[in-house]
Design an enzyme around this catalytic site. Structure first.
Site, short mmCIF file in Angstrom:
data_model
loop_
_atom_site.label_atom_id
_atom_site.label_comp_id
_atom_site.label_asym_id
_atom_site.label_seq_id
_atom_site.Cartn_x
_atom_site.Cartn_y
_atom_site.Cartn_z
N ARG A 253 -64.12 18.11 -1.50
CA ARG A 253 -64.11 18.07 -2.61
C ARG A 253 -66.16 18.21 -2.32
O ARG A 253 -66.89 16.81 -2.58
CB ARG A 253 -64.17 17.12 -3.55
CG ARG A 253 -63.27 16.66 -4.71
CD ARG A 253 -62.84 17.85 -5.37
NE ARG A 253 -61.34 17.88 -5.63
CZ ARG A 253 -61.05 18.85 -4.95
NH1 ARG A 253 -60.66 19.63 -3.87
NH2 ARG A 253 -59.45 18.63 -4.99
N SER A 331 -61.47 14.48 -12.77
CA SER A 331 -61.27 13.39 -11.93
C SER A 331 -62.68 12.56 -11.59
O SER A 331 -63.71 13.26 -11.35
CB SER A 331 -60.63 13.77 -10.27
OG SER A 331 -59.36 14.45 -10.75
N GLU A 430 -66.58 11.54 -8.35
CA GLU A 430 -66.58 13.06 -8.07
C GLU A 430 -67.87 13.68 -8.63
O GLU A 430 -68.64 14.67 -8.47
CB GLU A 430 -65.33 13.61 -8.46
CG GLU A 430 -65.50 14.91 -8.54
CD GLU A 430 -63.97 15.43 -9.06
OE1 GLU A 430 -62.58 15.02 -8.39
OE2 GLU A 430 -64.05 16.98 -9.57
C1 LIG Z 1 -60.51 18.37 -17.69
C2 LIG Z 1 -61.35 18.44 -16.40
C3 LIG Z 1 -60.56 18.86 -15.32
C4 LIG Z 1 -60.70 19.20 -14.01
N1 LIG Z 1 -59.84 19.02 -12.88
C5 LIG Z 1 -60.51 20.01 -11.41
C6 LIG Z 1 -59.94 20.25 -10.42
O1 LIG Z 1 -58.61 20.19 -10.41
N2 LIG Z 1 -60.27 20.55 -9.37
C7 LIG Z 1 -61.70 20.31 -9.24
O2 LIG Z 1 -62.36 20.69 -7.86
N3 LIG Z 1 -62.75 19.82 -10.19
C8 LIG Z 1 -62.15 19.97 -11.87
N4 LIG Z 1 -62.68 19.79 -12.75
C9 LIG Z 1 -64.10 18.88 -12.00
C10 LIG Z 1 -64.93 20.10 -12.58
O3 LIG Z 1 -64.66 21.13 -13.70
C11 LIG Z 1 -65.68 21.35 -11.07
O4 LIG Z 1 -66.69 20.65 -10.24
C12 LIG Z 1 -66.43 22.07 -11.43
O5 LIG Z 1 -66.53 23.99 -10.69
C13 LIG Z 1 -67.77 21.93 -12.24
O6 LIG Z 1 -68.56 23.43 -12.89
P1 LIG Z 1 -69.59 23.57 -13.92
O7 LIG Z 1 -70.10 24.87 -14.58
O8 LIG Z 1 -69.05 22.86 -14.60
O9 LIG Z 1 -70.49 22.22 -12.83
P2 LIG Z 1 -71.91 21.25 -13.30
O10 LIG Z 1 -70.89 20.50 -14.36
O11 LIG Z 1 -72.42 22.70 -14.86
O12 LIG Z 1 -72.32 21.24 -12.54
C14 LIG Z 1 -71.77 20.15 -11.56
C15 LIG Z 1 -72.40 20.77 -10.35
O13 LIG Z 1 -72.80 21.27 -9.77
C16 LIG Z 1 -74.12 21.78 -9.34
N5 LIG Z 1 -74.60 22.90 -10.04
C17 LIG Z 1 -73.71 23.98 -10.90
N6 LIG Z 1 -74.14 25.45 -10.65
C18 LIG Z 1 -74.17 25.85 -10.05
C19 LIG Z 1 -75.01 26.21 -9.56
N7 LIG Z 1 -75.06 27.92 -10.10
N8 LIG Z 1 -76.40 26.42 -7.91
C20 LIG Z 1 -76.37 25.23 -7.93
N9 LIG Z 1 -75.72 24.25 -8.25
C21 LIG Z 1 -74.92 24.10 -9.11
C22 LIG Z 1 -75.01 21.26 -11.15
O14 LIG Z 1 -76.54 20.71 -10.72
C23 LIG Z 1 -74.10 20.39 -10.27
O15 LIG Z 1 -74.27 19.36 -9.53
C24 LIG Z 1 -62.33 19.04 -13.63
C25 LIG Z 1 -63.24 19.16 -14.46
C26 LIG Z 1 -62.14 18.95 -15.85
C27 LIG Z 1 -63.95 18.94 -17.30
#
Ligand SMILES: Cc1cc2nc3c(=O)[nH]c(=O)nc-3n(C[C@H](O)[C@H](O)[C@H](O)COP(=O)(O)OP(=O)(O)OC[C@H]3O[C@@H](n4cnc5c(N)ncnc54)[C@H](O)[C@@H]3O)c2cc1C
Length: 447
Positions: A253, A331, A430
């Site tokens: 992570r 999480s 996380e």
């Molecule tokens: C129901 C649910 C289940 C989930 N299950 C998992 C799981 O099984 N495993 C897991 O690892 N995670 C899980 N997650 C967490 C999340 O979905 C992941 O971490 C996902 O990759 C976040 O993507 P996002 O586009 O929504 O990022 P955001 O929430 O928009 O951003 C997260 C971080 O990444 C940065 N970021 C986003 N895009 C970029 C970019 N293009 N360049 C630079 N920085 C960037 C943002 O600035 C921020 O710091 C879950 C979340 C939810 C709500």
């Protein structure tokens, strides 16, 4: 005024603004004549010597559009051109609410907000933020984010870079996807085409560009196992770079993007190396058990995806309309990895030899955060005012109607304190926190 005179006039404007212009022959299929770019951190306008004069005039007007030209005297024709280009480029909007753009659905507004549809727009946005001394935050799908109630005093850049390009490489397939591609659409496409490597990562919300940030993982796979290249803007050097898997510094992570150089890179695209016709990864006991319960001894990629989605659904770990646990960021804490001796102490304190544990290659042991929370006396569904634990997974904090970011953070602190008091293990959050003050082991100290 003919095009030659107009170009001279615009070059004069650039000179007065202190922006160097270079004219060189190069391919500019998208920009059509050139545009603003960063070279060694310095802003510069590059014009294509091979483009026609009107194309160069338009490109220079576009490049000047984002700059403060008001104080510069220029011919009315030149000003008209720049103003028209400014209207098209679109300035950042102000005070844009972020709660609807995050899955937790709490928090205030972004002071500035801009959507970037191509790489040039990303570079323009970075230059805009640097000129004004405004911090920049990148927003993906908002599924791993907690925004403070006061909002975030920054330019929030919402990427809209799309496109999926597969290409054959040495008997494998390398798929390159734009940062704004929905992650699960990409996984589904690769599974349906029979390309192994991402199947266990089915159902994770969010966009492709965020997956390297915390090295997303689930059910026995991590994205680091397949990532071959991350194309990104490196804000330190002011240029577009390509990082290979090793340079991403992936860990559990974690990555260089998350902890060692946060905010340094804007991810534009991610490339993953996949195995056409390869066998699915079935190393996670819960997944193996689910497949066995379906009578699938040698499952296909599609069947593994189905099982992963079914398991996730039962834990409210896919985003579904109407699910009362929907408003979360998955999480809230990572599973703690502790020394073997500490794991033994936790087991003794719990008095349960069946404590879930995953031994790590370095001798440490990964424990289940959800199990620790429940055993510390906070069962699934435990609520505290408008927030609580998911009724289906103790590791997810859910925001109910009326919840504020402050409620979420206060509750998270309570959960962490309870686990620490019971087992001596300090949980680390996380999600990423925007707009809060100091963090204490990753959790805002204030709210
Ligand atoms: C129901 C649910 C289940 C989930 N299950 C998992 C799981 O099984 N495993 C897991 O690892 N995670 C899980 N997650 C967490 C999340 O979905 C992941 O971490 C996902 O990759 C976040 O993507 P996002 O586009 O929504 O990022 P955001 O929430 O928009 O951003 C997260 C971080 O990444 C940065 N970021 C986003 N895009 C970029 C970019 N293009 N360049 C630079 N920085 C960037 C943002 O600035 C921020 O710091 C879950 C979340 C939810 C709500």
């Amino acid at each position: 005024m003919d095009d030659g005179a107009l170009l001279d006039e615009l070059l004069g404007v650039a000179r007065k603004l202190g922006v160097p212009v270079r004219v060189e022959p190069f391919e500019t299929p998208a920009a059509g004549g050139g545009g603003r770019c960063l070279l060694h951190g310095r802003e510069l306008v590059l014009l294509d010597a091979r483009a026609s004069l009107p194309d160069r005039v338009r490109a220079l007007a576009r490049a000047l559009a984002g700059l403060e030209v008001d104080a510069v005297y220029m011919a009315p024709e030149a000003r008209e051109l720049i103003e028209a280009a400014s209207a098209m480029a679109g300035a950042p909007r102000e005070q844009v609410p972020l709660a609807p753009l995050s899955t937790l659905g709490v928090g205030g507004a972004a002071r500035f907000f801009l959507e970037a549809r191509d790489e040039r727009a990303v570079l323009d946005a970075l230059a805009w933020a640097d000129r004004r001394g405004v911090p920049l935050r990148v927003l993906g799908g908002g599924s791993n984010l907690v925004v403070a109630d006061a909002g975030v005093d920054a330019l929030v850049l919402h990427l809209a870079l799309r496109g999926v390009v597969p290409r054959e490489v040495d008997g494998g397939i390398e798929v390159t996807a734009g940062a704004a591609e929905p992650w699960d659409d990409l996984v589904r496409m690769t599974v349906e085409r029979g390309w192994a490597g991402l199947e266990c990562l089915s159902g994770i919300p969010g966009l492709v560009g965020a997956t390297p940030i915390q090295n997303v993982g689930a059910y026995g796979q991590e994205v680091s196992e397949t990532v071959t290249a991350v194309r990104a803007v490196d804000r330190a050097g002011g240029r577009v770079v390509t990082l290979d898997g090793a340079a991403c510094g992936f860990a559990y992570r974690d990555s260089v993007f998350k902890s060692r150089a946060p905010d340094r890179y804007v991810v534009l695209a991610v490339s993953c190396r996949l195995r056409p016709g390869g066998a699915p990864t079935v190393r996670y006991p819960e997944l193996a058990a689910h497949l066995a319960s379906r009578g699938l001894g040698v499952p296909s990629l599609v069947e593994v995806r189905e099982s992963v989605l079914a398991i996730r659904r039962a834990k409210s770990m896919v985003l579904e309309e109407g699910d009362p646990n929907r408003r979360s960021c998955g999480s809230f804490f990572v599973n703690p990895i502790v020394a073997a001796a500490q794991a033994a102490r936790v087991e003794a304190l719990a008095g349960d030899p069946a404590m879930p544990r995953w031994p790590q290659p370095d001798g440490r042991v990964k424990l289940s955060g959800a199990w620790l929370i429940e055993r510390a006396g906070l069962p699934r569904g435990e609520t505290d005012g408008p927030v609580g634990l998911s009724t289906r997974h103790a590791l997810a904090i859910v925001a109910h109607e009326g919840a504020r970011a402050a409620d979420v953070v206060r509750f998270a602190r309570r959960v962490r304190a309870r686990v620490e008091a019971r087992f001596g293990v300090r949980l680390v959050p996380e999600p990423i926190f925007w707009g809060f003050g100091a963090l204490e082991d990753g959790l805002p100290a204030d709210s």
